[in-house]
Structures are given as C-alpha cells and as structure tokens.
Design a protein around this motif. Structure first.
Motif, short mmCIF file in Angstrom:
data_model
loop_
_atom_site.label_atom_id
_atom_site.label_comp_id
_atom_site.label_asym_id
_atom_site.label_seq_id
_atom_site.Cartn_x
_atom_site.Cartn_y
_atom_site.Cartn_z
N ARG A 1 0.62 -0.84 -0.36
CA ARG A 1 -0.16 0.00 -0.21
C ARG A 1 0.82 1.47 0.80
O ARG A 1 1.32 1.19 1.27
CB ARG A 1 -0.60 0.35 1.29
CG ARG A 1 -1.43 -1.18 1.57
CD ARG A 1 -3.10 -1.18 -0.01
NE ARG A 1 -4.23 -2.18 0.43
CZ ARG A 1 -3.84 -3.23 -0.20
NH1 ARG A 1 -3.01 -3.58 -1.32
NH2 ARG A 1 -5.22 -3.80 -0.58
N VAL B 1 0.78 5.41 -0.47
CA VAL B 1 -0.43 6.94 0.11
C VAL B 1 0.97 8.14 0.14
O VAL B 1 1.09 8.05 0.88
CB VAL B 1 -0.98 6.37 1.54
CG1 VAL B 1 -2.41 7.64 1.72
CG2 VAL B 1 -2.09 5.34 1.70
N ASN C 1 -3.06 4.96 -3.82
CA ASN C 1 -3.61 6.29 -4.12
C ASN C 1 -2.99 7.30 -3.26
O ASN C 1 -2.21 7.29 -2.68
CB ASN C 1 -4.73 5.97 -3.29
CG ASN C 1 -5.54 4.59 -4.08
OD1 ASN C 1 -6.42 4.92 -5.13
ND2 ASN C 1 -5.54 3.35 -3.31
N ILE D 1 -6.95 8.11 5.80
CA ILE D 1 -6.12 6.99 5.20
C ILE D 1 -6.13 6.27 5.19
O ILE D 1 -5.92 5.25 5.20
CB ILE D 1 -3.85 8.23 6.21
CG1 ILE D 1 -4.07 9.49 5.40
CG2 ILE D 1 -3.09 6.94 5.32
CD1 ILE D 1 -2.80 10.33 5.59
N PHE E 1 -7.83 3.67 3.18
CA PHE E 1 -6.85 3.14 2.20
C PHE E 1 -5.29 2.70 2.51
O PHE E 1 -5.14 2.05 2.00
CB PHE E 1 -5.78 4.72 1.54
CG PHE E 1 -6.62 4.96 0.71
CD1 PHE E 1 -6.59 5.40 -0.99
CD2 PHE E 1 -7.24 6.58 0.97
CE1 PHE E 1 -8.01 5.63 -2.05
CE2 PHE E 1 -7.96 6.59 -0.30
CZ PHE E 1 -8.58 6.35 -1.35
#
Length: 253
Positions: free
Chosen positions: A140, A142, A185, A228, A231
């Motif tokens: 992940r 972000v 993202n 956050i 995500f």
C-alpha cells in the motif's frame, strides 16, 4: 492484510500531520517506521512510549542511499519488511500566502526543491520497498497531495506544481504496480488546523475556509489521518490510482 498486520513507513512521521498519522496507526495496532529529518526528540519520544510498535529513523528522503538504509534498518528491527508507505513529509514549506514567492521571483532551485521533496522522495521510497512488496504480493502506497491542484486559490506555484506532478506519478505507479498486488492512491487535503506548516496562516483564513465548507469547520490532522486508514485497510483492496479530497467538502472532484 489488516492494518495491525502491517509495517507502515510514515515520512515526516514525528510532527504535524505525520504525527497524527503515526498516532492513529499506533492505535490501530500497526508497526510504524517514523522517518524524521530534524525532529529527533519527538521521534525518540514516540519510540520510548511505544517500544514494540515504533522504530524512529533519521533519513533525508531526497537522498536515495539514506532511504535504502532506512528500509534495511527497519526490516532488521521488526524482523519483517515495510509493506505500506505514507509519503507525507513536506520539505521546507510554510502556508503563508503573504510570504509565498511570486511568479516573478520563482527560481529553478525553488521549484526543484518541492519537486524533489514530493516526487523524487516518493520514487525513492517506492523503489526501496518494491522488491519486498512484490515478494509478498501486497503493498500500500499512500501519497499526500493538496486540493490546491483542483482549486489554486493561493498560487503556491512551487508546492502546487510538485503535488500535481505527484498526482500524475501516483496514477502511473498504480497502473504499473497493480499487477503485483500493490495499490497506490493519493489523499489531498486543504489547509489543516493546525500543523507546523500552517502555523503561519492568519486566523481569518481559517475562518474563511470554515464558512465556505459544507461541514462549517476546518479539517483537523486527525480527521485527515483517519481517511488514510481506509486506503491502508482491506476495504480499499479494489481501489488504486485514485485521488480522494479530504477537506470537508470544500473542493469537489
């Protein structure tokens, strides 16, 4: 992978918005690598208070070698690799509209400093974590952006241009890395009340934002940090390449 199973790097994680993100990750049970540049005391305090969850590491995120060292040290410390990254650090910037460099005064150095702090730093952290993320089939990433890209009410030319480039990089990374189970993202905020970067902002500006926002208040770092978590969680496993604006509804799209 649940948040409590993740090792999350937060760049600039010892102060301002980064501290709010770190504290929320601690509450969620994650292990957190708190990157700092000059906030050693605050970072060390976090590690002392949460010795099983926090590892504080000094590194200049615009320096590839230092970023690689940080990832290696974190892997040794926790016994497992960083698998999530929050690219939050803001390099040498304050939200003070009166002091911003006007277009006539902009220099290549000023523009490059913000580009390096946003885009180049994200490249470094992504590259440093990529091999382990690929091996795990999970990752992940972000990136923190700004609603000024969509609504440049204050022409912070250097900052906003760098964040616009980071948005493009977010989307190209998402396209490239999705095949490995890595989601990328962006979350874009407005002016937050309050962080180190916004302490120079006059009170009347916050009042104006509040009255212009559907929620009738200025977003806090804690509220932004909460978004956050979505995500990073399994609830967003089919979401990548997106830019979510978290500013209480001030800017649409």
């Amino acid at each position: 992978m649940q948040i409590h199973d993740q090792v999350v790097l937060v760049t600039g994680g010892a102060r301002g918005l980064g501290l709010a993100i770190t504290q929320m990750l601690i509450a969620e049970g994650a292990k957190v690598v708190v990157n700092y540049h000059s906030s050693q005391h605050a970072a060390d305090q976090l590690m002392t208070q949460h010795p099983n969850q926090v590892f504080a590491v000094q590194a200049d995120i615009t320096n590839k070698a230092q970023v690689e060292r940080m990832f290696a040290e974190a892997k040794v410390h926790f016994g497992t690799a960083i698998n999530s990254i929050v690219n939050n650090a803001l390099v040498h910037f304050e939200f003070n509209g009166d002091a911003r460099p006007k277009v006539e005064e902009l220099s290549a150095e000023t523009m490059t400093r913000q580009f390096d702090g946003a885009v180049l730093a994200t490249l470094h952290t992504t590259q440093a974590g990529l091999a382990d993320m690929k091996q795990a089939g999970f990752g992940r990433i972000v990136n923190i952006g700004t609603n000024l890209v969509q609504n440049p009410v204050v022409p912070y030319h250097d900052y906003t241009t760098a964040k616009a480039a980071l948005l493009a990089f977010t989307r190209t990374l998402a396209h490239d890395l999705g095949q490995y189970g890595i989601n990328v993202n962006m979350l874009s905020g407005g002016l937050l009340q309050s962080t180190d970067a916004s302490k120079a902002t006059p009170d009347f500006v916050f009042d104006l934002i509040a009255t212009s926002t559907p929620l009738r208040r200025v977003t806090t770092p804690e509220e932004f940090a909460a978004a956050i978590m979505m995500f990073l969680s399994p609830y967003s496993r089919a979401v990548t390449g997106q830019n979510l604006i978290v500013d209480g509804g001030l800017v649409k799209g």
